[in-house]
Motif scaffolding. Sequence first.
Motif, PDB file in Angstrom:
ATOM      1  N   PRO A 107      -1.092  -4.445  -6.503  1.00 47.83           N
ATOM      2  CA  PRO A 107      -0.726  -3.028  -6.564  1.00 47.83           C
ATOM      3  C   PRO A 107      -1.955  -2.136  -6.680  1.00 47.83           C
ATOM      4  O   PRO A 107      -2.938  -2.487  -7.344  1.00 47.83           O
ATOM      5  CB  PRO A 107       0.126  -2.955  -7.843  1.00 47.83           C
ATOM      6  N   ARG A 108      -1.884  -1.023  -6.010  1.00 49.35           N
ATOM      7  CA  ARG A 108      -2.951  -0.022  -6.115  1.00 49.35           C
ATOM      8  C   ARG A 108      -2.613   0.894  -7.280  1.00 49.35           C
ATOM      9  O   ARG A 108      -1.548   1.527  -7.294  1.00 49.35           O
ATOM     10  CB  ARG A 108      -3.045   0.775  -4.816  1.00 49.35           C
ATOM     11  N   VAL A 109      -3.499   0.971  -8.250  1.00 49.73           N
ATOM     12  CA  VAL A 109      -3.259   1.755  -9.457  1.00 49.73           C
ATOM     13  C   VAL A 109      -4.283   2.879  -9.546  1.00 49.73           C
ATOM     14  O   VAL A 109      -5.494   2.638  -9.463  1.00 49.73           O
ATOM     15  CB  VAL A 109      -3.341   0.873 -10.722  1.00 49.73           C
ATOM     16  N   GLU A 110      -3.792   4.092  -9.717  1.00 50.13           N
ATOM     17  CA  GLU A 110      -4.662   5.263  -9.811  1.00 50.13           C
ATOM     18  C   GLU A 110      -4.377   6.034 -11.094  1.00 50.13           C
ATOM     19  O   GLU A 110      -3.224   6.168 -11.495  1.00 50.13           O
ATOM     20  CB  GLU A 110      -4.436   6.183  -8.603  1.00 50.13           C
ATOM     21  N   GLY A 111      -5.424   6.534 -11.730  1.00 45.60           N
ATOM     22  CA  GLY A 111      -5.277   7.399 -12.895  1.00 45.60           C
ATOM     23  C   GLY A 111      -4.888   6.691 -14.176  1.00 45.60           C
ATOM     24  O   GLY A 111      -4.350   7.323 -15.092  1.00 45.60           O
ATOM     25  N   LEU A 112      -5.175   5.394 -14.280  1.00 50.59           N
ATOM     26  CA  LEU A 112      -4.774   4.654 -15.476  1.00 50.59           C
ATOM     27  C   LEU A 112      -5.425   5.218 -16.732  1.00 50.59           C
ATOM     28  O   LEU A 112      -4.857   5.132 -17.824  1.00 50.59           O
ATOM     29  CB  LEU A 112      -5.139   3.175 -15.306  1.00 50.59           C
ATOM     30  N   ASP A 113      -6.610   5.815 -16.579  1.00 50.35           N
ATOM     31  CA  ASP A 113      -7.301   6.373 -17.739  1.00 50.35           C
ATOM     32  C   ASP A 113      -6.637   7.652 -18.253  1.00 50.35           C
ATOM     33  O   ASP A 113      -7.048   8.199 -19.284  1.00 50.35           O
ATOM     34  CB  ASP A 113      -8.772   6.643 -17.418  1.00 50.35           C
ATOM     35  N   ASN A 114      -5.604   8.130 -17.559  1.00 44.10           N
ATOM     36  CA  ASN A 114      -4.861   9.295 -18.059  1.00 44.10           C
ATOM     37  C   ASN A 114      -3.897   8.921 -19.183  1.00 44.10           C
ATOM     38  O   ASN A 114      -3.353   9.811 -19.848  1.00 44.10           O
ATOM     39  CB  ASN A 114      -4.068   9.944 -16.915  1.00 44.10           C
ATOM     40  N   ILE A 115      -3.679   7.629 -19.383  1.00 48.72           N
ATOM     41  CA  ILE A 115      -2.797   7.189 -20.464  1.00 48.72           C
ATOM     42  C   ILE A 115      -3.600   7.081 -21.746  1.00 48.72           C
ATOM     43  O   ILE A 115      -4.594   6.341 -21.792  1.00 48.72           O
ATOM     44  CB  ILE A 115      -2.158   5.821 -20.126  1.00 48.72           C
ATOM     45  N   PRO A 116      -3.227   7.787 -22.810  1.00 42.91           N
ATOM     46  CA  PRO A 116      -3.963   7.687 -24.073  1.00 42.91           C
ATOM     47  C   PRO A 116      -4.014   6.240 -24.557  1.00 42.91           C
ATOM     48  O   PRO A 116      -3.049   5.486 -24.417  1.00 42.91           O
ATOM     49  CB  PRO A 116      -3.145   8.561 -25.028  1.00 42.91           C
ATOM     50  N   ALA A 117      -5.142   5.852 -25.136  1.00 42.07           N
ATOM     51  CA  ALA A 117      -5.313   4.476 -25.594  1.00 42.07           C
ATOM     52  C   ALA A 117      -4.418   4.161 -26.782  1.00 42.07           C
ATOM     53  O   ALA A 117      -4.062   3.008 -27.017  1.00 42.07           O
ATOM     54  CB  ALA A 117      -6.771   4.213 -25.952  1.00 42.07           C
ATOM     55  N   ASP A 118      -4.069   5.176 -27.542  1.00 43.12           N
ATOM     56  CA  ASP A 118      -3.172   4.971 -28.677  1.00 43.12           C
ATOM     57  C   ASP A 118      -2.399   6.258 -28.950  1.00 43.12           C
ATOM     58  O   ASP A 118      -2.639   7.286 -28.334  1.00 43.12           O
ATOM     59  CB  ASP A 118      -3.958   4.534 -29.932  1.00 43.12           C
ATOM     60  N   GLY A 119      -1.456   6.169 -29.869  1.00 40.95           N
ATOM     61  CA  GLY A 119      -0.626   7.326 -30.191  1.00 40.95           C
ATOM     62  C   GLY A 119       0.572   7.430 -29.275  1.00 40.95           C
ATOM     63  O   GLY A 119       0.624   6.794 -28.213  1.00 40.95           O
ATOM     64  N   PRO A 120       1.549   8.235 -29.662  1.00 41.65           N
ATOM     65  CA  PRO A 120       2.779   8.354 -28.867  1.00 41.65           C
ATOM     66  C   PRO A 120       2.527   8.990 -27.507  1.00 41.65           C
ATOM     67  O   PRO A 120       1.741   9.924 -27.387  1.00 41.65           O
ATOM     68  CB  PRO A 120       3.676   9.241 -29.736  1.00 41.65           C
ATOM     69  N   VAL A 121       3.190   8.469 -26.485  1.00 39.19           N
ATOM     70  CA  VAL A 121       3.082   9.037 -25.144  1.00 39.19           C
ATOM     71  C   VAL A 121       4.358   8.699 -24.381  1.00 39.19           C
ATOM     72  O   VAL A 121       4.937   7.633 -24.554  1.00 39.19           O
ATOM     73  CB  VAL A 121       1.843   8.488 -24.392  1.00 39.19           C
ATOM     74  N   ILE A 122       4.790   9.639 -23.555  1.00 39.81           N
ATOM     75  CA  ILE A 122       5.966   9.451 -22.704  1.00 39.81           C
ATOM     76  C   ILE A 122       5.492   9.284 -21.271  1.00 39.81           C
ATOM     77  O   ILE A 122       4.760  10.130 -20.746  1.00 39.81           O
ATOM     78  CB  ILE A 122       6.917  10.657 -22.798  1.00 39.81           C
ATOM     79  N   LEU A 123       5.869   8.192 -20.639  1.00 36.42           N
ATOM     80  CA  LEU A 123       5.579   7.974 -19.227  1.00 36.42           C
ATOM     81  C   LEU A 123       6.832   8.337 -18.440  1.00 36.42           C
ATOM     82  O   LEU A 123       7.868   7.685 -18.572  1.00 36.42           O
ATOM     83  CB  LEU A 123       5.195   6.519 -18.972  1.00 36.42           C
ATOM     84  N   ALA A 124       6.748   9.389 -17.649  1.00 36.65           N
ATOM     85  CA  ALA A 124       7.911   9.872 -16.892  1.00 36.65           C
ATOM     86  C   ALA A 124       7.709   9.554 -15.419  1.00 36.65           C
ATOM     87  O   ALA A 124       6.799  10.085 -14.781  1.00 36.65           O
ATOM     88  CB  ALA A 124       8.086  11.373 -17.094  1.00 36.65           C
ATOM     89  N   ALA A 125       8.552   8.671 -14.877  1.00 38.04           N
ATOM     90  CA  ALA A 125       8.340   8.162 -13.523  1.00 38.04           C
ATOM     91  C   ALA A 125       9.535   8.396 -12.617  1.00 38.04           C
ATOM     92  O   ALA A 125      10.674   8.535 -13.074  1.00 38.04           O
ATOM     93  CB  ALA A 125       8.034   6.657 -13.585  1.00 38.04           C
ATOM     94  N   ASN A 126       9.267   8.393 -11.312  1.00 37.47           N
ATOM     95  CA  ASN A 126      10.358   8.310 -10.339  1.00 37.47           C
ATOM     96  C   ASN A 126      10.904   6.887 -10.354  1.00 37.47           C
ATOM     97  O   ASN A 126      10.280   5.961 -10.900  1.00 37.47           O
ATOM     98  CB  ASN A 126       9.880   8.703  -8.946  1.00 37.47           C
TER      99      ASN A 126
END
Length: 228
Positions: free
Chosen positions: A20-39
Amino acid sequence: MLYTVMRRVVAPTARMIWRPRVEGLDNIPADGPVILAANHLSFIDSIVIPMVVPRRVYFLAKAQYFVGKGVKGRLSRYFFDSLGHVPVQRGSGRAARASLDTAAAILARGDAFAIYPEGTRSLDGRLHRGRTGVARMALESGAPVVPVGIIGTDKVQPMDAKLPRIRPVTIRFGEPLDFSRYAGMQESLPVLRSVTDEIVYRILELSGQEYVDSYQKSPSQEAGLDAA
């Protein structure tokens, strides 16, 4: 135990096969709460996302996956639990509130939670209008929202396919969205709609899909088996 095997053995193997081609992975915080909203294009979206994200990601999943009997039922329960799927009932307002409460608890302990704003997978490959649960979740938790655009998983495993095929897949993670300006306004329907539309628009930019300003019905709703 199974989660460790999935992360260390299954995920690397799957990445070698599908690449898989993965782009922008560094936009995910390394820790703490985060919501990933996907199609949402395919059942395997909920496998692809945790396969490429370095953090453990939690999803809500149909309770039916966890209540089967016999060896098959136990394997299903073990498999989905290992992937970070949390069982929820669907279909009523009370169930929807319970789902939000479950997600809130996951975010409150500082974990990553993934959600599909469309509510169900797209049957036509287009991006449909988002439901406001994602906005309420973001405003109640204060967690940033990382939009995710998934491309190609509907070709890997279409709805009528029993086994995945080898097809190119791209996963794009956008910059985190901060909605702190709306803090305390989670009961405002116009605010919820505005936040949801902003999230869906960012997903649209990442996925490149055609947008449809109507809700996507689940396959059972299309067949007249669910309440709208």
